[in-house]
Design an enzyme around this catalytic site. Structure first.
Site, short mmCIF file in Angstrom:
data_model
loop_
_atom_site.label_atom_id
_atom_site.label_comp_id
_atom_site.label_asym_id
_atom_site.label_seq_id
_atom_site.Cartn_x
_atom_site.Cartn_y
_atom_site.Cartn_z
N SER A 94 0.85 -1.18 0.00
CA SER A 94 0.00 0.00 0.00
C SER A 94 0.89 1.24 0.00
O SER A 94 1.81 1.34 0.81
CB SER A 94 -0.91 0.00 1.22
OG SER A 94 -1.75 1.14 1.22
N HIS A 98 1.55 12.13 0.12
CA HIS A 98 1.00 13.46 0.40
C HIS A 98 2.09 14.50 0.11
O HIS A 98 2.98 14.73 0.93
CB HIS A 98 0.55 13.57 1.85
CG HIS A 98 -0.65 12.75 2.20
ND1 HIS A 98 -1.90 13.02 1.70
CD2 HIS A 98 -0.77 11.63 2.96
CE1 HIS A 98 -2.76 12.13 2.17
NE2 HIS A 98 -2.11 11.27 2.93
N HIS A 108 -2.57 7.44 -4.31
CA HIS A 108 -2.63 6.17 -3.58
C HIS A 108 -2.54 5.02 -4.58
O HIS A 108 -3.09 5.08 -5.68
CB HIS A 108 -3.97 6.08 -2.82
CG HIS A 108 -4.40 4.69 -2.51
ND1 HIS A 108 -5.35 4.02 -3.27
CD2 HIS A 108 -4.04 3.82 -1.53
CE1 HIS A 108 -5.55 2.82 -2.77
NE2 HIS A 108 -4.76 2.66 -1.72
N VAL A 111 -1.67 -2.99 -4.32
CA VAL A 111 -1.83 -4.30 -4.95
C VAL A 111 -1.82 -5.34 -3.84
O VAL A 111 -1.03 -5.24 -2.90
CB VAL A 111 -0.75 -4.60 -6.01
CG1 VAL A 111 -1.02 -3.83 -7.29
CG2 VAL A 111 0.66 -4.29 -5.50
N ARG A 112 -2.70 -6.33 -3.94
CA ARG A 112 -2.87 -7.25 -2.83
C ARG A 112 -3.30 -8.63 -3.32
O ARG A 112 -3.82 -8.78 -4.43
CB ARG A 112 -3.90 -6.71 -1.84
CG ARG A 112 -5.24 -6.44 -2.47
CD ARG A 112 -6.16 -5.66 -1.54
NE ARG A 112 -7.44 -5.37 -2.18
CZ ARG A 112 -7.69 -4.34 -2.95
NH1 ARG A 112 -6.73 -3.45 -3.18
NH2 ARG A 112 -8.87 -4.15 -3.52
N HIS A 177 -21.28 10.37 2.12
CA HIS A 177 -21.89 11.36 3.01
C HIS A 177 -21.63 12.79 2.55
O HIS A 177 -22.28 13.72 3.04
CB HIS A 177 -21.41 11.16 4.45
CG HIS A 177 -19.93 11.32 4.63
ND1 HIS A 177 -19.03 10.31 4.42
CD2 HIS A 177 -19.19 12.40 5.02
CE1 HIS A 177 -17.81 10.74 4.66
NE2 HIS A 177 -17.88 12.01 5.03
N GLY A 261 -4.03 -5.78 12.65
CA GLY A 261 -2.79 -5.31 12.04
C GLY A 261 -2.15 -4.19 12.85
O GLY A 261 -2.72 -3.71 13.84
N ARG A 262 -0.98 -3.76 12.41
CA ARG A 262 -0.26 -2.70 13.12
C ARG A 262 -0.93 -1.35 12.83
O ARG A 262 -0.93 -0.88 11.68
CB ARG A 262 1.20 -2.69 12.68
CG ARG A 262 2.06 -1.66 13.39
CD ARG A 262 3.52 -1.81 12.99
NE ARG A 262 4.36 -0.88 13.70
CZ ARG A 262 4.73 0.32 13.22
NH1 ARG A 262 4.34 0.70 12.02
NH2 ARG A 262 5.51 1.11 13.93
#
Length: 302
Positions: A94, A98, A108, A111-112, A177, A261-262
């Site tokens: 990931s 910025h 951003h 890939v997973r 929203h 996860g962390r």
């Protein structure tokens, strides 16, 4: 070949993390990534890399994780209920960037790979990922370059791939929203497991390797533009939308938190500085207003 080679996937992801970090350091010219390796009690771990206070990039994160568990969290099974009760492995890269200059967009990429297994049944696996662009001040030529690069990556896989994954990106990165898009989109895909492993893995590799080909030319073109307090304040305000989407709607953030996860790595997508302003409306006809009228509405850029 339709059996996932997990070691091959992991090797590519680690190599991709290295290459992305090297290229971002070169583009910045001064800042360097720092790395923290971590282990997860339930299984797996990762290495998180953050670059801060650079000449070009105020903050950039490029994280690798490979975790495993005995049961998929709710964020994964809510839309795939047939996977409830399966053990799993989840692996991916990931990247969130910025920039300091408000004329350079935030970007951003991800890939997973997921595999869910149950004794006596065939494993269920899939790839996902994509990349998207979040400008603060829009430039039509940048949007055209971004989407042309995305289209060129998809072209070898079929004429329908870019339109399909562009629409998926437009639909996914939508702040419900606020009734507005997060940015100008790009590509997003998930649950990719056909026609075979080789096809899916090759496509995922091309997405990962193609991301900076889409992004860095925009960085180079915009990094020398002069900016002041007005542009900075608008950038900080619009970063608030990025935070809202990631914390309210992003499935990846929810999966990371629900799977134990962390936290620091999961929330590296948050910008280092951000602000909110009650009921803000840009001045009609201004460059800030142009973002809302000319860039955030979904359109065909190429």
């Amino acid at each position: 070949m339709n059996t996932p080679n997990i070691n091959q996937i992991k090797s590519f992801f680690l190599s991709l993390q290295d290459k992305i970090c090297q290229q971002l350091e070169q583009a910045d010219g001064t800042a360097k990534f720092t790395e923290q390796s971590w282990q997860r009690k339930e299984g797996g771990g990762g290495r998180s890399r953050i670059m801060q206070e650079g000449t070009v990039f105020e903050q950039a994160g490029a994280n690798f994780s490979h975790i495993s568990g005995t049961r998929l969290p709710v964020s994964a099974t809510s839309y795939r209920p047939e996977l409830a009760g399966r053990s799993y492995q989840a692996m991916g890269i990931s990247v969130v960037i910025h920039p300091l200059n408000p004329y350079i967009p935030t970007s951003h990429a991800n890939v997973r790979f997921f595999i869910a297994e149950k004794e006596g049944e065939s494993p269920v696996w899939w790839f996902g990922g994509g990349f998207d662009l979040t400008p603060y001040y829009g430039f039509e030529e940048d949007a055209i370059h971004w989407h042309t690069t995305a289209s060129n990556i998809c072209q070898p896989y079929g004429e329908d791939i870019y339109p399909k994954y562009k629409k998926w990106c437009d639909d996914y990165f939508y702040i419900k929203h606020r009734n507005e898009a997060r940015g100008i989109g790009g590509l997003f895909y998930d649950d990719l497991n056909t026609p075979n492993f080789e096809y899916c893995f090759n496509f995922t590799q091309d997405i990962g390797k193609g991301f900076l080909h889409a992004y860095l030319p925009i960085v180079e073109k915009r990094k020398s533009l002069l900016w002041g307090e007005r542009e900075r304040q608008f950038q900080l305000y619009r970063r608030g939308r990025y935070v809202e989407f990631n914390l309210v709607w992003d499935r990846g953030t929810l999966f990371g938190l629900q799977s134990g996860g962390r936290t620091e790595s999961i929330l590296m997508s948050m910008p280092p500085l951000v602000r909110w302003e009650y009921d803000y409306h840009p001045e009609p006809g201004s460059a800030e207003a142009s973002l809302y009228t000319d860039f955030l509405p979904v359109k065909r850029w190429i």
